[in-house]
Design an enzyme around this catalytic site. Structure first.
Site, PDB file in Angstrom:
ATOM      1  N   HIS A  26      95.120  49.711  49.873  1.00  0.00           N
ATOM      2  CA  HIS A  26      96.265  49.057  50.513  1.00  0.00           C
ATOM      3  C   HIS A  26      95.826  47.677  50.985  1.00  0.00           C
ATOM      4  O   HIS A  26      94.634  47.370  51.009  1.00  0.00           O
ATOM      5  CB  HIS A  26      96.759  49.880  51.711  1.00  0.00           C
ATOM      6  N   HIS A  44      93.233  41.602  51.687  1.00  0.00           N
ATOM      7  CA  HIS A  44      92.291  42.159  50.719  1.00  0.00           C
ATOM      8  C   HIS A  44      92.563  43.652  50.535  1.00  0.00           C
ATOM      9  O   HIS A  44      93.287  44.256  51.325  1.00  0.00           O
ATOM     10  CB  HIS A  44      90.852  41.961  51.203  1.00  0.00           C
TER      11      HIS A  44
END
Length: 180
Positions: free
Chosen positions: A37, A121
């Site tokens: 995620h 990220h």
């Protein structure tokens, strides 16, 4: 008490591509694909009443959907003490706007402001005593990695629970973005 964060889930095809990167770095604890995620805001431990306030504020957010792309492998921490391997998110103004709105909503719900800079990220692995040269080789091998673009049509409030080797994430609530 419940441990919360707000994030963007990854489409299955992106998760599969990311999972192919797992391996080749001793001391790496690789995240399972279901955990991939992009964190918009880590909240931490909160009382259930505060969690309800956060949920109510997140429900109020309005923003159009957008697309996102992933690119390049990097790490957090100095070369000799790298802590995390990750795939970066290409710069995206809509993502920045969504993150700012989420941050404001969480603050309206009574949480303190986030002090860390937002670095979008997807975490691939957590590192412990990994050899510097192996990390460098991994980064060089996957420096040209690209995935996407993929549609971001919602964001999610997750709870995080300790598990064997890695945390287990549960979707507590999902918030749709408006059709672009």
């Amino acid at each position: 008490m419940i441990r919360l964060f707000v994030g963007l889930s990854m489409p299955e095809e992106i998760r599969q591509r990311l999972s192919l990167l797992n391996g080749g770095v001793p001391g790496a604890r690789w995240e399972p694909p279901e955990n991939y995620h992009v964190t918009l805001r880590f909240i931490g431990e909160v009382e259930l009443g505060r969690a309800e306030d956060i949920d109510a504020e997140l429900h109020r957010l309005r923003m159009p959907s957008f697309t996102l792309s992933l690119s390049a492998v990097d790490h957090f921490g100095p070369h000799d003490k790298a802590r995390v391997l990750y795939v970066g998110v290409e710069r995206n103004e809509m993502l920045q706007r969504l993150q700012a709105k989420v941050e404001n909503a969480v603050q309206r719900a009574g949480m303190p402001a986030e002090t860390r800079k937002f670095t979008p990220h997807v975490t691939l692995a957590r590192l412990k005593d990994s050899p510097v040269q192996r990390i460098q080789t991994f980064r060089e091998q996957y420096n040209l990695f690209r995935a996407g673009p993929f549609a971001v049509t919602e964001f999610t409030l997750y709870s995080s629970h300790p598990g064997k080797g890695h945390s287990v994430y549960h979707e507590e609530a999902t918030y749709p973005l408006e059709a672009a």
